[in-house]
Design a protein around this motif. Structure first.
Motif, PDB file in Angstrom:
ATOM      1  N   GLN A 188      56.525  32.460  20.994  1.00  0.00           N
ATOM      2  CA  GLN A 188      55.968  33.371  19.995  1.00  0.00           C
ATOM      3  C   GLN A 188      54.477  33.636  20.208  1.00  0.00           C
ATOM      4  O   GLN A 188      53.872  34.387  19.437  1.00  0.00           O
ATOM      5  CB  GLN A 188      56.178  32.785  18.591  1.00  0.00           C
ATOM      6  CG  GLN A 188      57.631  32.518  18.223  1.00  0.00           C
ATOM      7  CD  GLN A 188      58.448  33.789  18.151  1.00  0.00           C
ATOM      8  OE1 GLN A 188      57.956  34.825  17.705  1.00  0.00           O
ATOM      9  NE2 GLN A 188      59.699  33.727  18.592  1.00  0.00           N
ATOM     10  N   ASN A 189      53.890  32.996  21.219  1.00  0.00           N
ATOM     11  CA  ASN A 189      52.443  33.136  21.472  1.00  0.00           C
ATOM     12  C   ASN A 189      51.625  32.752  20.243  1.00  0.00           C
ATOM     13  O   ASN A 189      50.669  33.435  19.866  1.00  0.00           O
ATOM     14  CB  ASN A 189      52.093  34.570  21.899  1.00  0.00           C
ATOM     15  CG  ASN A 189      52.797  34.977  23.175  1.00  0.00           C
ATOM     16  OD1 ASN A 189      52.939  34.180  24.099  1.00  0.00           O
ATOM     17  ND2 ASN A 189      53.261  36.216  23.224  1.00  0.00           N
ATOM     18  N   GLN A 190      52.008  31.629  19.627  1.00  0.00           N
ATOM     19  CA  GLN A 190      51.370  31.224  18.383  1.00  0.00           C
ATOM     20  C   GLN A 190      51.032  29.738  18.384  1.00  0.00           C
ATOM     21  O   GLN A 190      51.684  28.928  19.051  1.00  0.00           O
ATOM     22  CB  GLN A 190      52.289  31.500  17.185  1.00  0.00           C
ATOM     23  CG  GLN A 190      52.493  32.970  16.866  1.00  0.00           C
ATOM     24  CD  GLN A 190      53.431  33.166  15.692  1.00  0.00           C
ATOM     25  OE1 GLN A 190      54.293  32.337  15.419  1.00  0.00           O
ATOM     26  NE2 GLN A 190      53.258  34.271  14.982  1.00  0.00           N
ATOM     27  N   LEU A 191      50.011  29.410  17.606  1.00  0.00           N
ATOM     28  CA  LEU A 191      49.670  28.028  17.283  1.00  0.00           C
ATOM     29  C   LEU A 191      49.809  27.845  15.780  1.00  0.00           C
ATOM     30  O   LEU A 191      49.395  28.716  15.000  1.00  0.00           O
ATOM     31  CB  LEU A 191      48.234  27.696  17.686  1.00  0.00           C
ATOM     32  CG  LEU A 191      47.900  27.587  19.174  1.00  0.00           C
ATOM     33  CD1 LEU A 191      46.415  27.312  19.344  1.00  0.00           C
ATOM     34  CD2 LEU A 191      48.715  26.489  19.829  1.00  0.00           C
ATOM     35  N   PHE A 192      50.370  26.728  15.378  1.00  0.00           N
ATOM     36  CA  PHE A 192      50.488  26.409  13.963  1.00  0.00           C
ATOM     37  C   PHE A 192      49.399  25.395  13.623  1.00  0.00           C
ATOM     38  O   PHE A 192      49.400  24.283  14.140  1.00  0.00           O
ATOM     39  CB  PHE A 192      51.867  25.819  13.661  1.00  0.00           C
ATOM     40  CG  PHE A 192      52.267  25.942  12.220  1.00  0.00           C
ATOM     41  CD1 PHE A 192      51.590  25.252  11.229  1.00  0.00           C
ATOM     42  CD2 PHE A 192      53.324  26.749  11.845  1.00  0.00           C
ATOM     43  CE1 PHE A 192      51.949  25.361   9.899  1.00  0.00           C
ATOM     44  CE2 PHE A 192      53.700  26.868  10.512  1.00  0.00           C
ATOM     45  CZ  PHE A 192      53.011  26.168   9.541  1.00  0.00           C
ATOM     46  N   MET A 252      42.899  22.110   3.301  1.00  0.00           N
ATOM     47  CA  MET A 252      44.301  21.669   3.353  1.00  0.00           C
ATOM     48  C   MET A 252      45.262  22.851   3.391  1.00  0.00           C
ATOM     49  O   MET A 252      46.344  22.816   2.814  1.00  0.00           O
ATOM     50  CB  MET A 252      44.622  20.756   2.156  1.00  0.00           C
ATOM     51  CG  MET A 252      43.758  19.512   2.070  1.00  0.00           C
ATOM     52  SD  MET A 252      43.891  18.476   3.549  1.00  0.00           S
ATOM     53  CE  MET A 252      45.549  17.851   3.375  1.00  0.00           C
ATOM     54  N   ARG A 253      44.867  23.918   4.098  1.00  0.00           N
ATOM     55  CA  ARG A 253      45.718  25.104   4.200  1.00  0.00           C
ATOM     56  C   ARG A 253      46.310  25.192   5.600  1.00  0.00           C
ATOM     57  O   ARG A 253      45.606  25.025   6.596  1.00  0.00           O
ATOM     58  CB  ARG A 253      44.913  26.376   3.890  1.00  0.00           C
ATOM     59  CG  ARG A 253      44.462  26.488   2.447  1.00  0.00           C
ATOM     60  CD  ARG A 253      43.823  27.847   2.172  1.00  0.00           C
ATOM     61  NE  ARG A 253      42.594  28.033   2.919  1.00  0.00           N
ATOM     62  CZ  ARG A 253      41.397  27.669   2.477  1.00  0.00           C
ATOM     63  NH1 ARG A 253      41.279  27.094   1.296  1.00  0.00           N
ATOM     64  NH2 ARG A 253      40.322  27.873   3.207  1.00  0.00           N
ATOM     65  N   ASP A 254      47.614  25.475   5.667  1.00  0.00           N
ATOM     66  CA  ASP A 254      48.279  25.724   6.940  1.00  0.00           C
ATOM     67  C   ASP A 254      48.152  27.201   7.295  1.00  0.00           C
ATOM     68  O   ASP A 254      48.033  28.060   6.413  1.00  0.00           O
ATOM     69  CB  ASP A 254      49.768  25.365   6.856  1.00  0.00           C
ATOM     70  CG  ASP A 254      50.001  23.875   6.652  1.00  0.00           C
ATOM     71  OD1 ASP A 254      49.025  23.107   6.746  1.00  0.00           O
ATOM     72  OD2 ASP A 254      51.158  23.490   6.397  1.00  0.00           O
ATOM     73  N   LEU A 308      43.768  34.660  10.482  1.00  0.00           N
ATOM     74  CA  LEU A 308      43.735  33.899  11.732  1.00  0.00           C
ATOM     75  C   LEU A 308      42.722  32.762  11.667  1.00  0.00           C
ATOM     76  O   LEU A 308      42.944  31.678  12.218  1.00  0.00           O
ATOM     77  CB  LEU A 308      43.400  34.826  12.902  1.00  0.00           C
ATOM     78  CG  LEU A 308      44.442  35.895  13.252  1.00  0.00           C
ATOM     79  CD1 LEU A 308      43.891  36.839  14.312  1.00  0.00           C
ATOM     80  CD2 LEU A 308      45.738  35.251  13.732  1.00  0.00           C
ATOM     81  N   LEU A 309      41.604  33.011  10.986  1.00  0.00           N
ATOM     82  CA  LEU A 309      40.552  31.998  10.883  1.00  0.00           C
ATOM     83  C   LEU A 309      40.827  30.979   9.781  1.00  0.00           C
ATOM     84  O   LEU A 309      40.233  29.899   9.773  1.00  0.00           O
ATOM     85  CB  LEU A 309      39.204  32.670  10.616  1.00  0.00           C
ATOM     86  CG  LEU A 309      38.637  33.548  11.732  1.00  0.00           C
ATOM     87  CD1 LEU A 309      37.376  34.249  11.255  1.00  0.00           C
ATOM     88  CD2 LEU A 309      38.345  32.727  12.974  1.00  0.00           C
ATOM     89  N   GLY A 310      41.687  31.337   8.830  1.00  0.00           N
ATOM     90  CA  GLY A 310      41.953  30.432   7.721  1.00  0.00           C
ATOM     91  C   GLY A 310      40.870  30.442   6.669  1.00  0.00           C
ATOM     92  O   GLY A 310      40.655  29.449   5.976  1.00  0.00           O
ATOM     93  N   HIS A 311      40.175  31.584   6.520  1.00  0.00           N
ATOM     94  CA  HIS A 311      39.133  31.702   5.506  1.00  0.00           C
ATOM     95  C   HIS A 311      39.749  32.123   4.176  1.00  0.00           C
ATOM     96  O   HIS A 311      40.547  33.062   4.127  1.00  0.00           O
ATOM     97  CB  HIS A 311      38.086  32.738   5.922  1.00  0.00           C
ATOM     98  CG  HIS A 311      37.090  32.209   6.897  1.00  0.00           C
ATOM     99  ND1 HIS A 311      36.118  32.988   7.478  1.00  0.00           N
ATOM    100  CD2 HIS A 311      36.901  30.963   7.397  1.00  0.00           C
ATOM    101  CE1 HIS A 311      35.382  32.254   8.297  1.00  0.00           C
ATOM    102  NE2 HIS A 311      35.839  31.030   8.260  1.00  0.00           N
ATOM    103  N   LYS A 312      39.350  31.460   3.112  1.00  0.00           N
ATOM    104  CA  LYS A 312      39.839  31.817   1.782  1.00  0.00           C
ATOM    105  C   LYS A 312      39.195  33.102   1.295  1.00  0.00           C
ATOM    106  O   LYS A 312      39.818  33.921   0.621  1.00  0.00           O
ATOM    107  CB  LYS A 312      39.545  30.672   0.807  1.00  0.00           C
ATOM    108  CG  LYS A 312      40.161  30.853  -0.569  1.00  0.00           C
ATOM    109  CD  LYS A 312      39.925  29.629  -1.430  1.00  0.00           C
ATOM    110  CE  LYS A 312      40.578  29.790  -2.803  1.00  0.00           C
ATOM    111  NZ  LYS A 312      40.349  28.590  -3.653  1.00  0.00           N
ATOM    112  N   ASP A 313      37.913  33.287   1.648  1.00  0.00           N
ATOM    113  CA  ASP A 313      37.151  34.455   1.202  1.00  0.00           C
ATOM    114  C   ASP A 313      36.840  35.330   2.404  1.00  0.00           C
ATOM    115  O   ASP A 313      36.301  34.847   3.407  1.00  0.00           O
ATOM    116  CB  ASP A 313      35.852  33.998   0.527  1.00  0.00           C
ATOM    117  CG  ASP A 313      35.066  35.150  -0.094  1.00  0.00           C
ATOM    118  OD1 ASP A 313      35.448  36.316   0.129  1.00  0.00           O
ATOM    119  OD2 ASP A 313      34.077  34.880  -0.790  1.00  0.00           O
ATOM    120  N   VAL A 314      37.153  36.605   2.320  1.00  0.00           N
ATOM    121  CA  VAL A 314      36.916  37.514   3.437  1.00  0.00           C
ATOM    122  C   VAL A 314      35.430  37.650   3.741  1.00  0.00           C
ATOM    123  O   VAL A 314      35.037  37.958   4.874  1.00  0.00           O
ATOM    124  CB  VAL A 314      37.536  38.901   3.139  1.00  0.00           C
ATOM    125  CG1 VAL A 314      36.755  39.624   2.045  1.00  0.00           C
ATOM    126  CG2 VAL A 314      37.598  39.754   4.401  1.00  0.00           C
TER     127      VAL A 314
END
Length: 255
Positions: A109-113, A120-122, A247-253
């Protein structure tokens, strides 16, 4: 002890206006005064009213050009070089990279989990095709080391959140092993078991700084700058900002 709310407010404002202290210094002074009155003098402080607050300087993240990224990635050898390619190609934080498990990689899938990232966000992020051959070769070597550890009676890895009790065989399974394990076994202080922990992140930090100096890059370069550069370059390539935020896992844009 005889000073009231007005004098305290004036002093805190004085630090910002006359002394030109940093916002953190002003906050520290206010917290110290509140602690002194409440815990030592046992005097409750009322409403301090309006105060002049020190302004936090607006900081812009350091970003490498594509040419600078190319120089860095070309000069870092071995495992640290592979990690730097993943940091830049996937936008990971350094600790997210060193904590990757084999099962977190989706080559098809060309992905990293990314599990248990900041806050604590996936999340899912991209795994560039260019890095996959080197990563697969690296994993082949890691698997041989893991198999040798098991033959010698070791091969366990730490599992978080009591997963070891829920899945007692998981610590020795290949899927749960670290993608970037340490080059030596060590005693896990949480269990007193001999295990292979993930690689020390300070090694990558030193490697990136070292090659940046060799490449003549004057900017303060660290592994985290690879993440900044990833975000900037995918935005410049036309990627939607909300997608980059995910992609970055930021809560706030805004961050």
């Amino acid at each position: 002890k005889d000073l009231g709310e007005g004098e305290i407010s004036q002093y805190i404002s004085h630090l910002a206006v006359e002394r030109n202290v940093a916002a953190s210094t002003q906050n520290q002074a206010l917290n110290a005064i509140v602690f002194l009155y409440k815990r030592v003098l046992e005097i409750e402080i009322g409403d301090l009213g309006p105060m002049e607050r020190a302004k936090k300087p607006e900081k812009h993240p350091v970003v490498m050009t594509r040419q600078e990224v190319g120089k860095i990635l070309a000069l870092i050898p071995g495992t640290h070089g592979l990690m730097a390619k993943i940091l830049y190609g996937s936008g990971l934080r350094l600790m997210e990279c060193v904590r990757l498990r084999v099962k977190d990689i989706e080559f098809d899938q060309n992905q990293l989990f990314v599990r248990d990232g900041k806050g604590m966000r996936d999340r899912l992020t991209m795994l560039p095709a260019q890095v996959q051959p080197a990563l697969q070769e690296h994993l082949s070597r890691v698997q041989l080391t893991h198999e040798d550890d098991r033959r010698r009676g070791f091969g366990e890895v730490f599992l978080p959140f009591a997963l070891e009790r829920k899945y007692p065989r998981a610590p020795v399974e290949w899927a749960w092993q670290y993608v970037f394990p340490s080059d030596r076994l060590s005693v896990d202080p949480r269990s007193d078991k001999m295990r292979r922990h993930h690689v020390d992140p300070t090694g990558s930090q030193r490697a990136v700084r070292s090659v940046a100096r060799k490449a003549g890059i004057i900017k303060p370069i660290s592994p985290h700058i690879c993440r900044h550069s990833f975000a900037t370059h995918v935005l410049e390539a036309g990627c939607d900002i909300r997608t980059v935020q995910g992609l970055l896992g930021h809560k706030d844009v805004a961050t």
